[in-house]
Structures are given as structure tokens and as C-alpha cells.
Design an enzyme around this catalytic site. Sequence first.
Site, mmCIF file in Angstrom:
data_model
loop_
_atom_site.group_PDB
_atom_site.id
_atom_site.type_symbol
_atom_site.label_atom_id
_atom_site.label_comp_id
_atom_site.label_asym_id
_atom_site.label_seq_id
_atom_site.Cartn_x
_atom_site.Cartn_y
_atom_site.Cartn_z
ATOM 1 N N HIS A 179 0.842 -1.291 -0.125
ATOM 2 C CA HIS A 179 -0.031 0.100 -0.058
ATOM 3 C C HIS A 179 0.808 1.209 0.143
ATOM 4 C CE1 HIS A 179 -3.836 2.145 1.118
ATOM 5 N NE2 HIS A 179 -2.970 2.926 1.596
ATOM 6 N N GLU A 180 1.687 1.413 1.061
ATOM 7 C CA GLU A 180 2.590 2.674 1.165
ATOM 8 C C GLU A 180 3.632 2.668 -0.250
ATOM 9 O OE1 GLU A 180 1.847 4.821 3.048
ATOM 10 O OE2 GLU A 180 0.303 3.481 4.230
ATOM 11 N N HIS A 235 1.605 4.230 -2.883
ATOM 12 C CA HIS A 235 1.814 5.854 -2.699
ATOM 13 C C HIS A 235 3.189 6.371 -3.361
ATOM 14 C CE1 HIS A 235 -2.042 6.332 -0.813
ATOM 15 N NE2 HIS A 235 -1.717 5.586 0.384
ATOM 16 N N HIS A 237 3.714 6.250 -6.959
ATOM 17 C CA HIS A 237 2.939 7.350 -7.594
ATOM 18 C C HIS A 237 3.688 8.690 -7.509
ATOM 19 C CE1 HIS A 237 -1.486 8.854 -8.233
ATOM 20 N NE2 HIS A 237 -0.434 9.466 -9.193
#
Length: 427
Positions: free
Chosen positions: A220-221, A224, A227
Site C-alpha cells: 500500500h505505502e 503511494h 505514484h
Amino acid sequence: GVIFDMLTDADMKFPEVPDGEGNMVPLTHGSYIHRMMSPDREVRKAAFTAMYETFRGYSATVPAVYAASVKADLFAARTAKFQSALEGSLYRNDVPASVYDSLIEAVHRHLPALDDMMRFQMKRLGLNDPAMYDVYARMPGEFTIDLPFEAAYALVVEALSPLGSDYQEILRKALTERWIDPYENEGKSSGAYSWGTYDTHPYVLMNYHETLEELLTIAHEMGHSLHTYMSVKAQPAPMAEYSLFVAEVASTVNEVLVLMDLMDRHPEKNAQAYLLNNLLQAFRTTVYRQTMFAEFEKASHEMAERGEALTGENLNALYASLNKTYYPSIEQTDLIQYEWMRIPHFYNAFYVYQYATGFSAAMAIAGMIREEGAPAVERYIRFLSAGGSLYPIDALKLAGVDMSTPEPVEKALVMFEQLLARYKKVS
């Protein structure tokens, strides 16, 4: 928002609750969900009761704080000549109000599937009288992947091979260049997040424990982070920052791809059931629950726009009726009407719907990447590199998802039903 934070973080004191191991411990905001997932029903009930009895004690204060926040939203919208607070809020991202409305409509069409899931889960838990404090309970039959941080990270990199070798290379570079602070430490912030400035690579803070959930947190992290990394690399500083509408897309794409990969690696029934349940719960809390919150915000602002008073009584009744619509088979414990009082996002109006739209977009993208391979990845990388150079709906079109139509949300909800059918077979 500041008054609410001070009230709930500093002034509010919660009673002690059982921890399931024979001890009484103080309830905190941070430990609440952990207690609600306990396999011990008494622990869940005690935490639920303690949380909402405490909020009931602020039945005049919290609604007054929220009413003031809604009035401020209305004032800002009217001053700028918008028809409604909702329209004013969506304008800055060039999102039509139809996107918000069609999200709610699509979720309503698929509420029977949520009810179906809840009935099935409660049956698995052996509960004939399920109550609202049972909806987060862990399912029987655990499946665990307990890996040290480096091994977990390596597995995530491998599982994200569908995104291509360039993407994997940046993930490896992040580890060797020490972008990540993985372990708990005294005085360190709790939770996990990714952050950076235009002149640096992203930094990731975690508090890693050897569990499957934390392995998914890595995915998940790093979603981020990549991105941000790609946006910064491709865009000038004023255009690099992407909007909240797309902020959860990359992180969710990573999580879903890792979950799908783990399902491929672990065909055994208990693993399939555990992983499918994990994805279904993510759906429930991100698409269904956040849409219910979005509905509450829309209705409360409309009440204020009609000149109705936002009293505790009115807001509690609104929330209780929404909760009943979403969870018709679960006993509507009296205290559930106070749950809205606990949600900090309500002080940043019309924010939460983006979790649901973002998750739906991510499901669509992950599906295309697994089905089409390279062409879908190429489109996705273009989206990641767009940063804030386009409005969010136009940026997502680069990835092949058109959020101005109801189709991605509808498709995601159909996928929820398919996953639920698979889950029932293996449980």
C-alpha cells in the site's frame, strides 16, 4: 475540525475494557478497531459500548461543532454562487455532481450483496443474534504469512511483477537507498504513511510487525511512494501534486495485485478463504461504508440548506436510518446512532466518497493489468506520471478508466458479488 480533534483526542476519556486476556485496559481511538476484531464477543461488546456511551455524553457538543462546520461549508458555497455545498466542493477537481450521485445509486443497487455477505459471515461466527459490534469480528480459520521485513518486502516486489521490471527496479532501489523506516521505535508516530517533497524521493514510515496485514501495508505505502516518485519525475513542481480523488488508486492497485498473487500461490482452502475475506472486508469498509458516510454528508448538508436545524436528535436519526438500510439483517444496537460522531473526515466535507471511487477505479485497473498485461501497464504508468497536470477524471482516463460514467463502480460491485460467491465455496 480543530475543535473536534481537541475534544476527541485531548478532553474525551474512555473507560477501561477487557482485553480478552483477563486484564482491564483503557480504551483508545487507536485500540478500538483492534478490540472490535477480537474473536471474544464480550471484548467487542465492551469496546463498542464504552466508545459510544462516551460519545453519548457529548450529545449536545459534537452536533454543535458539526453544525458549525456545515454552516461554514454552506457560507463558502453561497458566497461563490454555487447551487449547493456539494457542487462547491466538487468544483475544484472538476468532478460533476453526477459522479457522487451515481456512486450512491450503484451502491444501493448492490446492497443485497452486502447483506448476503453479512449473513454469511455471521453464520460462520455461529451467531444467531448478530449485533453491530460483530461486523468487524475476525473469521475462524486463520492463515498467516509471518515474514521478517526484508523477506516480506521481497515477496511484495515479486508479487508486483505484472507492473513490469522498471517498476520493480524502483521498488528495489527504495529499499537499498533506505527510503523506508520500517520498525517501531520510542516516540515514533504510529501507523504508516508515505511522504516527501519535490526535491527528495518519498520517505515511508512504518511500524512493521510480522503479519499478512503488514505485508499488505508495505504494498500500500509503496504504491503511494511510486505514484509520487513518477509524478515528480515527469512533472514540473506546480503540476506534480495529484488530487485526493486519485490518491488511493496506486496504493489499492498494489494491494489488490499482491492479494491476487497470494491467492495464486496458496490454493489451499483456508488460505483462499482468508485472502478472499480480506478483499471483501476492504470492499465493505472502503466502498460500502464510505458511500454510507458520503450519503450522510449529502443529507446533512441538504438539511441545513433547507433551513432544518442540525440537532443531535436529527443527525442521530439520519445516521441510524442509513445504518439500518445498509445492515438490515444486523440488530441495530441503540448506541450505533452515535457512530457518526466519531468520524473525523466529516470536518473535511465531501472527502470520503473519493475512497469509494478510488477503490473502484483501482479494482478496474488491477483487473486490466492482470488480463491485458503490457498495454494496460503502459496506460497505468502514464496515469502515475500525470501527477496534477490533468484533472483527476482526465488523469484516470489515461489508465483506461472513465469515472464520469457509472461503469467502473458498477463493475467493481459486480466483482464484489463474484468474489463473495468464491468465498462461500471455499469457507
